[in-house]
Design an enzyme around this catalytic site. Structure first.
Site, PDB file in Angstrom:
ATOM      1  N   ASP A   1       0.789  -1.245   0.000  1.00 12.32           N
ATOM      2  CA  ASP A   1       0.000   0.000   0.000  1.00 12.32           C
ATOM      3  C   ASP A   1       0.820   1.295   0.000  1.00 12.32           C
ATOM      4  O   ASP A   1       0.503   2.227   0.750  1.00 12.32           O
ATOM      5  CB  ASP A   1      -0.951   0.016   1.211  1.00 12.32           C
ATOM      6  CG  ASP A   1      -1.996  -1.087   1.175  1.00 12.32           C
ATOM      7  OD1 ASP A   1      -1.985  -1.896   0.232  1.00 12.32           O
ATOM      8  OD2 ASP A   1      -2.828  -1.150   2.107  1.00 12.32           O
TER       9      ASP A   1
ATOM     10  N   LYS B   1      -7.035  -4.951  -2.843  1.00  7.97           N
ATOM     11  CA  LYS B   1      -7.788  -5.477  -1.699  1.00  7.97           C
ATOM     12  C   LYS B   1      -8.710  -4.407  -1.142  1.00  7.97           C
ATOM     13  O   LYS B   1      -8.460  -3.215  -1.303  1.00  7.97           O
ATOM     14  CB  LYS B   1      -6.826  -5.986  -0.627  1.00  7.97           C
ATOM     15  CG  LYS B   1      -5.880  -4.911  -0.150  1.00  7.97           C
ATOM     16  CD  LYS B   1      -4.851  -5.461   0.795  1.00  7.97           C
ATOM     17  CE  LYS B   1      -3.970  -4.361   1.305  1.00  7.97           C
ATOM     18  NZ  LYS B   1      -4.691  -3.277   1.989  1.00  7.97           N
TER      19      LYS B   1
ATOM     20  N   CYS C   1      -2.171  -2.604   7.622  1.00  5.67           N
ATOM     21  CA  CYS C   1      -2.039  -3.536   6.494  1.00  5.67           C
ATOM     22  C   CYS C   1      -0.743  -4.343   6.516  1.00  5.67           C
ATOM     23  O   CYS C   1      -0.748  -5.508   6.129  1.00  5.67           O
ATOM     24  CB  CYS C   1      -2.232  -2.789   5.190  1.00  5.67           C
ATOM     25  SG  CYS C   1      -3.948  -2.219   5.023  1.00  5.67           S
TER      26      CYS C   1
HETATM   27  C1  VGL Z   1      -4.707   0.838   5.675  1.00  3.75           C
HETATM   28  C2  VGL Z   1      -6.266   1.740   7.078  1.00  3.75           C
HETATM   29  C3  VGL Z   1      -7.239   1.607   6.113  1.00  3.75           C
HETATM   30  C4  VGL Z   1      -3.289   0.419   5.465  1.00  3.75           C
HETATM   31  C5  VGL Z   1      -5.665   0.683   4.696  1.00  3.75           C
HETATM   32  O1  VGL Z   1      -2.825   0.357   4.307  1.00  3.75           O
HETATM   33  O2  VGL Z   1      -2.608   0.167   6.490  1.00  3.75           O
HETATM   34  N1  VGL Z   1      -5.018   1.344   6.863  1.00  3.75           N
HETATM   35  N2  VGL Z   1      -6.932   1.067   4.921  1.00  3.75           N
END
Ligand code: VGL
Ligand code: ZN
Length: 213
Positions: A18, A116, A161
């Site tokens: 991410d 995801k 994540c």
């Molecule tokens: C994430 C919160 C919401 C992450 C993704 O990538 O850690 N955190 N969505």
């Protein structure tokens, strides 16, 4: 657990979690110092035999957005059928600039991008299992079919994540490493310390990119 140097082997995978604009400073769900991961991730991505990326990839109106729950604000929690959900600002809406990979990320050698959180009613912090803990992303099967793994995780955010992905990787039986200088966390109410404690207890190795030879 901390251990010494690790030599890169042919089946090793760098799993980049991410590294997207919305998680960088100025983004919708900025991780403090999040852009600091880009340089170490780039250096690692140039050296690993295999690179796999994830992208948080939500539809508008996603269940994890505070804006989808009347009267709720970001960082509160709500009970959902699959458990307690932290509510977030709208972020990483599929196809938007915020959901795009960070501009400085040099990952052209990535062999797979797992998206995801694309189901409206289920979140997915983990690269392996959605938050209902039953729906699979396919990543474990992909890695096994190709004979890949150990997994070296980097990216954002350490306590969400990255940690959930690492714990699920370990539960799937992969040797799992966190690259400490190539991750940054959000840290809500001690979530960062908790995440490291859980990863340590699960037998996930922690090292720095300088220890990867
Ligand atoms: C994430 C919160 C919401 C992450 C993704 O990538 O850690 N955190 N969505
Ligand atoms: Zn998300």
């Amino acid at each position: 657990m901390r251990d010494g140097r690790v030599r890169i082997e042919p089946a090793d995978v760098l799993l980049v979690i991410d590294v997207q604009n919305d998680f960088l400073p100025g983004g919708a769900l900025a991780v403090p110092d999040g852009d600091a991961v880009i340089a170490p991730v780039n250096r690692l991505a140039a050296r690993f035999p295999h690179v796999v990326l994830t992208q948080d990839w939500h539809p508008p109106g996603h269940v994890s957005f505070a804006s989808s729950h009347a009267g709720r604000r970001p960082f509160e929690t709500v009970p959902l059928p699959y458990g307690t959900q932290v509510l977030w600002p709208d972020h990483c809406i599929r196809g938007t600039a915020g959901a795009a990979l960070a501009a400085g990320l040099e990952v052209e050698r990535a062999e797979l991008v797992i998206r995801k959180g694309h189901a409206r009613d289920v979140d997915s912090y983990s690269a392996f299992l959605e938050a209902d803990r039953t729906t699979r992303t396919g990543l474990a099967g992909y890695l096994r079919e190709r004979g890949l793994g150990r997994l070296f995780l980097c990216g954002l955010a350490t306590d969400f994540c990255v940690a959930w992905s690492a714990l699920d990787a370990r539960a799937e039986g992969f040797a799992t490493f966190i690259v400490a200088d190539a991750v940054r966390g959000i840290d809500i109410d001690g979530s960062l310390d908790r995440a490291f404690a859980e990863m340590d207890a699960a037998g996930i190795h922690r090292l720095t990119s300088g220890e990867i030879g």
